[in-house]
Design an enzyme around this catalytic site. Structure first.
Site, PDB file in Angstrom:
ATOM      1  N   CYS A   1      -8.185 -14.666  19.081  1.00  0.00           N
ATOM      2  CA  CYS A   1      -8.705 -16.131  19.169  1.00  0.00           C
ATOM      3  C   CYS A   1      -7.988 -16.736  20.710  1.00  0.00           C
ATOM      4  O   CYS A   1      -8.367 -17.652  21.003  1.00  0.00           O
ATOM      5  CB  CYS A   1      -7.992 -16.902  17.881  1.00  0.00           C
ATOM      6  SG  CYS A   1      -8.628 -16.123  16.471  1.00  0.00           S
TER       7      CYS A   1
ATOM      8  N   ARG B   1       6.835   0.990  12.054  1.00  0.00           N
ATOM      9  CA  ARG B   1       6.377   0.906  10.513  1.00  0.00           C
ATOM     10  C   ARG B   1       5.700   2.177   9.956  1.00  0.00           C
ATOM     11  O   ARG B   1       5.153   2.047   8.852  1.00  0.00           O
ATOM     12  CB  ARG B   1       5.093  -0.251  10.844  1.00  0.00           C
ATOM     13  CG  ARG B   1       5.544  -1.400  11.224  1.00  0.00           C
ATOM     14  CD  ARG B   1       4.745  -2.728  10.977  1.00  0.00           C
ATOM     15  NE  ARG B   1       5.321  -3.858  11.417  1.00  0.00           N
ATOM     16  CZ  ARG B   1       4.620  -4.964  11.410  1.00  0.00           C
ATOM     17  NH1 ARG B   1       3.266  -5.245  10.915  1.00  0.00           N
ATOM     18  NH2 ARG B   1       5.165  -6.222  11.936  1.00  0.00           N
TER      19      ARG B   1
END
Lengths: 466, 466
Positions: free
Chosen positions: B51, B79
């Protein structure tokens, strides 16, 4: 019981010509043009935006009169309201339904069928010797703002100015006087923003420091005068401060003398007690604005939160009910906002102590987040703190201090009002675009944290139960 | 039925490495470090703020890669997620629980216990001859943004640029390209912001004109090329336009090919159907983001509203449910916001047509108000429009176009979500201070008008009944 409408061609007298008073007067005239409306104002001005005074003072090129929305003449000519400035009401005679006012010329009486008391509030003043000297001000009505502004215009740049008090008006004035080029010191009894949370206070203190405002602890014990003008002050800590001007901003008290003398009920807060219709203990007399209490939306006794928006609401409501509308005020939840330089501070609902008082089991969570999307320029930080009821998850209160985006307090205020839970908050569909918020709006990040806290709380409770 | 948790040491494969995909992957790894998570992304980048592309393009000094939040390497190292870029998934074999992906080197297979489909959407492209020529762009993924930005950097100032489409991405690009010094023309089939109300459209059109953007009606029938590059286009109206660059922004379509080929249910909107857990018609396969539908909070069938915040929510939810959390998505109410130069436009809930479809009797009210207190400098105008149910007063939808303060849409979004009525809206305790709002917040002024409209409606209904 629903208030009875004022009789045909009846007389409404309004005491106090600012927010609540003129809202009531206008509302009555709009609904019932037959009613004869007289508004008595002790000062020179009516219908002005008192909350805008600090910002008007900031700009030397604007007249303080710019804050006047409607002039007495306009009220008379366009709304048919008989506005009398320079009328100081001295007493209310409830047996004869008469108000006695003093003017420069003497006293005069006004007969009423309904009376609206909107006498406002007055600033708390230090009872210290010399506090009536020239150069010591308090922001009260437009006249006091005018005096302060005129005096400020005469001060040389970098003059030392001292503000006594640490509430939101003190903060607004600290900003304004700094922007006017003064050297500002704030004197607080204990701390600035005493009723706010530690995070807000730390941000406010850092903002003051960054903008050259010094904060000093202490209480004024005396003012030093020079030629009848303030020149400085001495604190109980022994510290002396120079001061070419002093602003006492130590809070306000409701003007209830007239109501009290007339035997009307005064609430536990010290302000005039009114029911949900805005009626005092005398059904013919209404009250609203900074002199009156308001129902508290979260329950418990009425509260005293003198704010301009509440005053307008109460005035409009009283006006409607004087005409027999039978509308009730749903009340307040103490939502407020102010700006301190580049920091926006806002709060709504209750803190932990008050929540406990109301019978809730409050928990809280606090985050600091970005106000705009990753990679979008100009973003600021926002601190958001939420108080909620542990067992039910109901939202009870919130506080924010932010570089931008303090409007989020209004979503939480609406949430408190509608009984929103933290789970509902977490599921809100909020507007996202990079200039306006991160993809996870800080409200949603906050909600996720409160849910974790609630889960831990419920688990611990269950373990205790087992 | 609550989804079963992925087995111990199970394998999750994620198709698509942006918002929904990486949110799901991260959520699973956070909750269940034992799970082996592989994310397959056909492009070069993962986890970027799509966006934000228009605003990144606006600034020639910033790399498009600034939009990347977490790199593939960081996902791997911090992660424990095996991110594979350049992996284009070609098929899903639900019998063998295998995903087949093509890389530059050939094809490879990934076994899964759970699969997350987050294939996103693709822009609608004109099927006009020449539309694959150099200089004709669509904003899609980071790669397409990078190409557009590189090309833009080569264009001389005031080059003619044409945007095809009138939705919010077209509007954002019109602003960005104007700020980059281009001469922008927007070509729309009928009008800009077709789904918005007349008031918003009028304000948007005035804003475009004031900023030198021309809006022309028509449909492209052909592109004119010069040396294989776009040089102009011809419209069905006969008008020819010069264009050194074209941006096709005619909406997006969900990428459902893989899901469809695998026999998963596709919803009536054309996007992948998911239940409240984010599960597709195959319990082992989840979906979310721009390729999937979402439940609509006001009832009725699921909707397709591809937005970044929804994608993140759906991804996180799917991740939680892959781990057996049993959380449900409360859905969306189509809240969105965008900026067009100095105009903020936002919307939430339903318009009258959709409200009628859902069985309501919609009424509407619209105001234009000031955003700041009387006498406070810098205030703007705000247009606010509210849709509510006539008989009950329930808030159903809202739209705003404002110089500032479009955040009010979030208060109304929260209101729709909690079943707020216009009477409750009128009683909200919103934050007031001169820099932030007038003493009667525009939301309260709007509420007062809706109440009048409802009163008239109920009275007329009663008269008919009599």
């Amino acid at each position: 019981m629903k208030p009875e409408a004022i009789p045909q061609n009846g007389r409404l007298v309004v005491i106090g010509g600012v927010a609540a008073g003129m809202s009531a007067a206008s509302q009555v005239k709009r609904r019932r043009p037959d009613v004869q409306v007289t508004a008595l104002e002790q000062g020179e001005y009516v219908s002005y935006g008192a909350c805008g005074m600090p910002y008007n003072i900031e700009d030397p090129d604007r007249d303080i009169e710019d804050l006047v929305v409607i002039s007495p003449q306009q009220f008379r000519e366009k709304r048919g309201i008989d506005v009398r400035t320079g009328h100081r009401v001295e007493s209310i005679d409830r047996k004869r339904n008469i108000v006695v006012a003093r003017t420069a010329e003497g006293t005069c009486e006004f007969q009423y069928d309904r009376l609206m008391i909107a006498t406002g509030a007055r600033p708390v003043r230090s009872a210290v010797s010399g506090s009536d000297a020239e150069g010591i001000h308090a922001l009260h009505n437009l006249d006091s703002g005018k005096q302060l502004k005129a005096m400020l215009g005469d001060l040389p740049e970098s003059s030392p100015v001292v503000i006594i008090g640490g509430g939101y008006i003190a903060m607004e004035m600290a900003e304004v006087l700094t922007r006017r080029g003064m050297k500002v010191t704030v004197v607080v009894r204990s701390m600035v923003l005493r009723r706010f949370c530690d995070a807000t206070r730390a941000l406010a203190e850092a903002t003051l420091t960054r903008n050259g405002v010094e904060v000093i602890q202490g209480q004024v014990t005396s003012y030093t005068l020079r030629n009848g003008r303030v020149a400085g002050l001495v604190l109980d800590t022994g510290v002396s401060l120079e001061a070419a001007m002093v602003v006492e901003a130590m809070g306000i008290r409701p003007n209830v003398g007239l109501a009290q003398d007339a035997g009307l009920d005064i609430g536990t807060t010290g302000a005039i007690a009114v029911n949900a219709y805005g009626q005092t203990s005398d059904p013919a007399i209404f009250a609203g604005g900074d002199c009156a209490e308001a129902p508290f939306k979260l329950g418990g006794p009425a509260v005293y939160t003198p704010l301009g928006d509440t005053a307008n609401k109460q005035g409009k409501l009283a006006g409607a009910n004087i005409c027999g509308a039978g509308e009730t005020f749903s009340g307040v939840i103490n939502t407020s906002i102010f700006r301190l330089f580049d920091l926006e501070v806002a709060t709504t609902g209750v803190n932990e102590a008050k929540a406990t008082e109301l019978g809730y089991k409050p928990l809280s969570a606090e985050i600091t987040a970005n106000t705009r999307a990753h990679g979008y320029p100009g973003g600021k930080k926002i601190m958001l703190r939420l108080i909620f009821d542990g067992p039910t998850g109901r939202i009870l209160g919130a506080e924010t201090a932010a570089g931008e985006g303090a409007w989020r307090i209004n979503v939480l205020s609406a949430g408190i009002d509608t009984g929103m839970t933290i789970a509902q908050l977490a599921g809100l569909d909020l507007a996202y675009a990079p200039p306006f918020s991160p993809v996870w709006d800080p409200l949603l990040t906050l909600a996720a944290l409160t849910i974790k806290k609630q889960t831990a709380y419920l688990k611990a409770k269950q373990e205790i139960a087992v």
